[in-house]
Design a protein around this motif. Structure first.
Motif, PDB file in Angstrom:
ATOM      1  N   TYR A 155       0.796  -1.295   0.009  1.00 40.12           N
ATOM      2  CA  TYR A 155      -0.159  -0.116   0.001  1.00 40.12           C
ATOM      3  C   TYR A 155       0.785   1.243   0.005  1.00 40.12           C
ATOM      4  N   LEU A 156       2.153   1.070   0.356  1.00 41.08           N
ATOM      5  CA  LEU A 156       2.829   2.309   0.300  1.00 41.08           C
ATOM      6  C   LEU A 156       3.341   2.799  -1.344  1.00 41.08           C
ATOM      7  N   ARG A 157       3.216   1.978  -2.107  1.00 46.76           N
ATOM      8  CA  ARG A 157       3.599   1.952  -3.750  1.00 46.76           C
ATOM      9  C   ARG A 157       5.105   2.776  -3.721  1.00 46.76           C
ATOM     10  N   GLY A 158       5.284   3.950  -3.892  1.00 42.90           N
ATOM     11  CA  GLY A 158       6.536   4.484  -4.048  1.00 42.90           C
ATOM     12  C   GLY A 158       7.002   5.245  -2.942  1.00 42.90           C
ATOM     13  N   ARG A 159       6.481   5.190  -2.056  1.00 43.28           N
ATOM     14  CA  ARG A 159       6.473   6.196  -0.798  1.00 43.28           C
ATOM     15  C   ARG A 159       7.191   5.127   0.256  1.00 43.28           C
ATOM     16  N   VAL A 160       8.162   4.237   0.073  1.00 41.16           N
ATOM     17  CA  VAL A 160       8.931   3.416   1.003  1.00 41.16           C
ATOM     18  C   VAL A 160      10.325   4.335   1.808  1.00 41.16           C
ATOM     19  N   SER A 161       9.995   4.361   3.106  1.00 41.77           N
ATOM     20  CA  SER A 161      11.116   5.084   3.936  1.00 41.77           C
ATOM     21  C   SER A 161      12.096   3.932   4.534  1.00 41.77           C
ATOM     22  N   ARG A 162      13.029   4.283   4.951  1.00 46.17           N
ATOM     23  CA  ARG A 162      13.949   3.220   5.806  1.00 46.17           C
ATOM     24  C   ARG A 162      13.326   2.740   6.713  1.00 46.17           C
ATOM     25  N   ALA A 163      12.544   3.524   7.467  1.00 41.02           N
ATOM     26  CA  ALA A 163      11.739   2.804   8.541  1.00 41.02           C
ATOM     27  C   ALA A 163      10.742   1.761   8.146  1.00 41.02           C
ATOM     28  N   THR A 177      -3.046  -0.001  -9.265  1.00 42.23           N
ATOM     29  CA  THR A 177      -3.813  -1.007  -9.127  1.00 42.23           C
ATOM     30  C   THR A 177      -4.487  -1.050  -7.575  1.00 42.23           C
ATOM     31  N   LEU A 178      -4.046  -0.129  -6.834  1.00 47.14           N
ATOM     32  CA  LEU A 178      -4.589  -0.478  -5.260  1.00 47.14           C
ATOM     33  C   LEU A 178      -5.835  -0.272  -4.860  1.00 47.14           C
ATOM     34  N   ASP A 179      -6.324  -0.719  -3.862  1.00 49.70           N
ATOM     35  CA  ASP A 179      -7.866  -0.702  -3.187  1.00 49.70           C
ATOM     36  C   ASP A 179      -7.680   0.015  -2.110  1.00 49.70           C
ATOM     37  N   ALA A 180      -7.049   1.214  -1.954  1.00 50.59           N
ATOM     38  CA  ALA A 180      -6.553   1.920  -0.666  1.00 50.59           C
ATOM     39  C   ALA A 180      -7.684   1.817   0.313  1.00 50.59           C
ATOM     40  N   ASN A 181      -8.903   2.050   0.080  1.00 51.94           N
ATOM     41  CA  ASN A 181     -10.105   2.122   1.164  1.00 51.94           C
ATOM     42  C   ASN A 181     -10.664   0.821   1.332  1.00 51.94           C
ATOM     43  N   ARG A 182      -9.814  -0.187   0.896  1.00 50.11           N
ATOM     44  CA  ARG A 182     -10.246  -1.666   1.216  1.00 50.11           C
ATOM     45  C   ARG A 182     -11.973  -1.885   0.890  1.00 50.11           C
ATOM     46  N   ASP A 183     -12.295  -1.392  -0.109  1.00 47.99           N
ATOM     47  CA  ASP A 183     -13.849  -1.826  -0.114  1.00 47.99           C
ATOM     48  C   ASP A 183     -13.674  -2.957  -1.369  1.00 47.99           C
ATOM     49  N   GLY A 184     -12.728  -3.778  -1.690  1.00 45.32           N
ATOM     50  CA  GLY A 184     -12.959  -4.774  -2.643  1.00 45.32           C
ATOM     51  C   GLY A 184     -12.610  -4.241  -4.051  1.00 45.32           C
ATOM     52  N   LEU A 185     -12.765  -2.797  -4.413  1.00 46.39           N
ATOM     53  CA  LEU A 185     -12.769  -2.232  -5.924  1.00 46.39           C
ATOM     54  C   LEU A 185     -11.436  -1.496  -6.005  1.00 46.39           C
ATOM     55  N   PRO A 239     -19.911   6.968 -15.468  1.00 49.33           N
ATOM     56  CA  PRO A 239     -18.516   6.497 -15.334  1.00 49.33           C
ATOM     57  C   PRO A 239     -17.782   6.549 -14.295  1.00 49.33           C
ATOM     58  N   THR A 240     -17.722   7.690 -13.563  1.00 50.76           N
ATOM     59  CA  THR A 240     -17.069   7.803 -12.251  1.00 50.76           C
ATOM     60  C   THR A 240     -17.478   6.759 -11.490  1.00 50.76           C
ATOM     61  N   ARG A 241     -18.470   6.067 -11.435  1.00 51.33           N
ATOM     62  CA  ARG A 241     -18.815   5.144 -10.539  1.00 51.33           C
ATOM     63  C   ARG A 241     -18.532   3.702 -11.006  1.00 51.33           C
ATOM     64  N   TRP A 242     -17.698   3.645 -12.321  1.00 50.19           N
ATOM     65  CA  TRP A 242     -17.322   2.180 -12.567  1.00 50.19           C
ATOM     66  C   TRP A 242     -16.042   1.787 -11.911  1.00 50.19           C
ATOM     67  N   HIS A 243     -15.996   0.634 -11.536  1.00 47.83           N
ATOM     68  CA  HIS A 243     -15.051   0.214 -10.786  1.00 47.83           C
ATOM     69  C   HIS A 243     -14.545  -1.306 -11.275  1.00 47.83           C
ATOM     70  N   ALA A 244     -13.159  -1.612 -11.053  1.00 49.44           N
ATOM     71  CA  ALA A 244     -12.887  -3.024 -11.385  1.00 49.44           C
ATOM     72  C   ALA A 244     -12.637  -3.373 -10.054  1.00 49.44           C
ATOM     73  N   LYS A 245     -12.897  -4.792  -9.938  1.00 49.99           N
ATOM     74  CA  LYS A 245     -12.757  -5.637  -8.651  1.00 49.99           C
ATOM     75  C   LYS A 245     -11.201  -5.459  -8.358  1.00 49.99           C
ATOM     76  N   ALA A 246     -10.823  -5.661  -7.165  1.00 49.00           N
ATOM     77  CA  ALA A 246      -9.604  -5.460  -6.587  1.00 49.00           C
ATOM     78  C   ALA A 246      -9.127  -6.977  -6.511  1.00 49.00           C
ATOM     79  N   PRO A 247      -8.421  -7.608  -7.254  1.00 48.98           N
ATOM     80  CA  PRO A 247      -7.785  -8.994  -7.025  1.00 48.98           C
ATOM     81  C   PRO A 247      -7.301  -9.137  -5.828  1.00 48.98           C
ATOM     82  N   ARG A 248      -7.531 -10.366  -5.285  1.00 44.75           N
ATOM     83  CA  ARG A 248      -6.714 -10.963  -3.924  1.00 44.75           C
ATOM     84  C   ARG A 248      -5.639 -11.980  -4.259  1.00 44.75           C
TER      85      ARG A 248
END
Length: 849
Positions: free
Chosen positions: A97-105, A698-706, A811-820
């Motif tokens: 979920y950090l994508r390209g924002r990974v810190s040393r910590a 390709t993230l589902d940051a709000n964890r709603d499955g989309l 169209p703003t409500r169209w979403h692809a399912k987030a694969p697991r």
């Protein structure tokens, strides 16, 4: 002297927590947590202060290696599960979920220490061998110490049986199926489906002969390997005898190691052998365009040595598709004539050919030479993608004894050495290369006495004689006898016709009957002998399976692409089947210097994501490398990267849609040459534009499955239409369908081959951009950019209409399912967010001595 502040490492501080509590401590934002809000705030403050202190003191601190690793779901792989079965899953998932924002910590939070020391609370595993000590840490990772080499190997075997008992029982016999190359039988599926296989005496004799081959090839060093294997097997058998008895009442043997080696190699270390598919495609192209133009179009669609293909090294190595001289020994087959054999139905039982399953490869490594990194130290982010299984087919361990001190992962059944990992002074990893170690030979059928042959004939012409095929009895698969026919080249995998005459198709593999020899490379790497790039090259060249090796030491980085790669006879096109009459046999194998290899790489970077190894070097006949490859997503490099920035580059690419960032901008430029057919389609394209500019997440940051971006839903629906639209005007529907069986259209992940390069190169040509290696034909709109633009808008309009019908008019409500990610074969219920990242991974910064 004051002590040096360090980043807080909670994996060290923890002791005695249960697996659930451990996992909860590391769950990223948005996951279910067990820590209070106040505790989380305090934890973040401590990490921030400690990180700041570390940076402030860097000028006076003594250099130290930073090495960490991860293996989901966990290191234990037995049933019933325990705390160590899934405790690394939330760590692995947290980085996504950090994508390209990974810190040393974050490297400390989401990876485990790989510093030759146990983590947290430990326990000692009792064994009957007083010379071995096995210490399990808080994550169930064994640290094995032997007073003697024999004791160390014994301890490694004991651990293997304890932690991968289930895989040993399921995979022991199917490994023989991998060695035999049984037509129509996938050895790996036998394991995942728990299908029983009882090898025959003939099969066992083939496996057993490899012991003698090891001794003849490596002499005293081979003797040491066999002694190691015997001690290792003794540890396995002792564990079973003290914990319920041996499976089937049969002790494990050294031959089981050879079988498991073949099993690993058959999945990840082989390439080529699908020339019959290419031959049928060429025949269809010849029929549509004529022989001359059809061959040129075939060359384009194969993407064998595209000059725009991204490569790991810029050094040129010659191993192209043509072997020199007029092509006389390669043939096409009659369209639609191929029938593949399934040995489960009989030794010559054939069925209409379908494409064999594509091999999905997603291992990667990113290496930064000291001269390029911010710290002046070597940086390595590496790992193989082995698939997500429970039990996982590899496991973590540390081996310490006379002549050996290494840590990393071993493959189930091969735990006497490291498959991938580190010693004190270097680290290494592998990605599948898919080099051309398998060839399909066309055997002209005949009948003794001169009768007319049929597809069922079991005699073939070789060196002017009508010879009988061999028959190999493999054993019993699910209680059914399995046998298949063979020629001098290998198992008969199918039949076909050539200019109306029946032929058999036999497949030859350069590593057949030699699988155990690959252990010699792993032995030397584990023993710490690859201390310089030159020594590393020699050791990696022992590995006959086809892999890209990435190596990092304190002073340098290096790359070697391994495999027992045949020198073919003149007069061949390696992408097509070879006449098996004896005139076109292999002429030896490539030498070390002829294999792609490099030190430091272009600009101090060595990058590999199963991409083409070097300019001019063709991989397998089933590999297609063009102008677009996912390795290009390893971009946005700072001038002097730090380790966390290298991890960020990997992690961002792992959650990036290749189609959005590498292909869409070119598609969009063509769309600008015509108007949208309607407002709905225009709005859909705007959504893809926004998503592409934002990085194609390709993230589902709000964890709603989309997946958060509606542009992804548009791309999923539109991409197959876009790809086929580009080629259909010239190829026609039937050829487009046939091409998809040879080269899959491709999806977000950018697995292996795909149509991204067809679309990219053709559309850039229409736009008048600089294109190296232009196609013989302009495909989209038959070369007219206005027509092409209108056709692409039409494809997008179809996709938009489909989405509107399925998900509503907005169209703003169209979403692809987030694969697991789910763990095959379903023995545990746990899942993770999808990511295109190696299964196992280590991140290392080597400080100079």
């Amino acid at each position: 002297m004051a002590s040096t502040p360090q980043i807080v490492d909670l994996t060290r501080a923890r002791s005695g927590r249960s697996g659930t509590q451990r996992a909860a401590l590391y769950t990223p934002t948005g996951h279910r947590r067990r820590l209070s809000v106040a505790a989380r705030g305090l934890l973040a403050s401590v990490v921030t202060v400690a990180t700041t202190a570390l940076c402030a003191s860097a000028a006076v601190a003594a250099p130290r290696d930073f090495a960490r690793y991860i293996l989901p779901p966990g290191n234990y792989g037995g049933l019933p599960t325990n705390d160590d079965s899934t405790d690394q899953l939330p760590l692995y998932d947290g980085l996504t979920y950090l994508r390209g924002r990974v810190s040393r910590a974050d490297l400390v939070r989401f990876f485990l220490p790989m510093d030759f020391r146990p983590i947290g609370k430990t326990r000692v595993e009792p064994t009957p061998n007083p010379d071995v000590r096995i210490v399990y840490d808080a994550y169930g990772i064994p640290h094995i110490t032997g007073k003697t080499r024999s004791a160390l190997m014994y301890g490694a075997g004991w651990v293997m049986a304890r932690d991968r008992k289930l895989l040993l029982q399921l995979g022991r016999w199917p490994g023989r199926a991998a060695i035999l190359d049984i037509p129509g039988v996938d050895a790996f599926s036998l394991v995942t489906s728990a299908t029983p296989f009882q090898p025959s005496a003939q099969a066992e004799a083939l496996v057993r002969r490899q012991r003698g081959l090891i001794l003849r090839t490596y002499g005293r060093e081979g003797q040491q390997l066999l002694r190691d294997a015997a001690d290792y097997v003794r540890g396995i058998n002792d564990w079973f005898e003290r914990h319920g008895g041996l499976p089937d009442g049969k002790p494990f043997t050294v031959d089981d190691g050879a079988a498991v080696t073949a099993f690993i190699g058959s999945i990840f270390g082989a390439g080529g052998g699908r020339e019959y598919e290419n031959a049928m495609l060429l025949a269809a192209l010849d029929r549509r365009f004529g022989a001359r133009l059809g061959k040129r179009v075939f060359d384009d669609l194969m993407l064998s040595v595209d000059p725009e293909s991204p490569t790991t090294t810029r050094r040129r190595f010659r191993y192209g598709p043509l072997t020199g001289g007029p092509i006389r020994g390669s043939v096409t087959l009659d369209p639609g004539s191929v029938r593949l054999i399934d040995a489960r139905q009989g030794p010559m039982a054939a069925r209409a050919a379908r494409s064999e399953p594509p091999r999905k490869r997603m291992s990667n490594w990113l290496l930064v030479a000291p001269r390029r990194s911010a710290s002046g130290h070597t940086l390595a982010v590496q790992g193989p993608q082995l698939g997500y299984y429970y039990p996982e087919i590899v496991y973590q361990q540390e081996l310490r004894g006379p002549g050996i001190h290494a840590q990393g992962i071993s493959a189930a059944g091969l735990g006497l050495y490291m498959l991938i990992g580190r010693t004190r002074d270097y680290a290494w990893s592998l990605t599948s290369a898919g080099h051309d170690v398998r060839d399909v030979y066309v055997e002209r059928l005949c009948e003794p006495g001169g009768g007319a042959p049929t597809r069922a004939s079991t005699h073939y012409l070789y060196r002017g004689r009508c010879r009988p095929m061999g028959r190999f009895y493999a054993g019993k698969l699910a209680g059914r006898d399995i046998s298949f026919m063979t020629t001098v080249h290998g198992p008969v995998i199918g039949t076909a016709t050539l200019r109306g005459r029946p032929v058999a198709l036999a497949r030859k593999r350069s590593t057949f009957g030699r699988e155990a020899l690959n252990l010699m490379a792993l032995k030397a790497m584990t023993e710490g002998r690859a201390t310089t790039p030159e020594r590393f090259f020699k050791i990696a060249n022992r590995f006959e399976f086809t892999f890209n090796w990435g190596w990092a030491s304190r002073r340098a980085t290096a790359y070697f692409s391994s495999g027992r790669l045949p020198r073919r006879a003149r007069g061949l096109d390696r992408r097509l089947p070879t006449l098996g009459d004896g005139r076109y046999e292999w002429r030896g194998f490539l030498s070390l210097r002829e294999h792609p290899h490099d030190v430091s790489g272009p600009g101090g970077l060595l990058l590999n994501w199963n991409n083409q190894s070097a300019p001019g070097f063709m991989h397998g006949d089933d590999e297609h490398y063009g102008s677009v490859h996912r390795v290009e997503m390893f971009n946005r490099w700072p001038r002097r990267p730090r380790l966390e920035q290298v991890v960020s580059i990997m992690n961002r690419a792992a959650t990036e849609d290749l189609r959005a960032t590498l292909v869409w901008p070119t598609v969009r430029a063509v769309l600008a040459r015509a108007k949208a057919p309607n407002a709905l389609t225009a709005q859909a394209v705007t959504l893809v534009d926004r998503w592409s500019r934002a990085g194609g997440s390709t993230l589902d940051a709000n964890r709603d499955g989309l997946i958060d971006a509606p542009g992804r839903a548009v791309m999923d629906e539109a991409w197959p239409r876009i790809a086929q639209t580009v080629l259909r005007d010239r190829l026609g529907t039937a050829l487009v369908d046939q091409l998809t069986r040879v080269v899959p259209i491709g999806e977000a992940a950018g697995f292996g081959s795909g149509w991204w390069s067809y679309v990219d190169k053709d559309l850039r040509t229409l736009l008048g951009k600089r294109v190296r290696g232009r196609f013989a034909l302009r495909f989209c709109g038959r070369g007219k950019i206005g027509v092409c633009a209108r056709e692409l808008w039409g494809a997008l309009a179809e996709a938009a209409a489909k989405l509107a019908a399925d998900q509503g008019p907005d169209p703003t409500r169209w979403h692809a399912k987030a694969p697991r990610i789910r763990f095959t074969p379903g023995l545990i219920p746990d899942t993770m967010h999808w990511t295109n990242r190696p299964t196992y991974q280590h991140v290392i910064e080597f400080a100079p001595r």
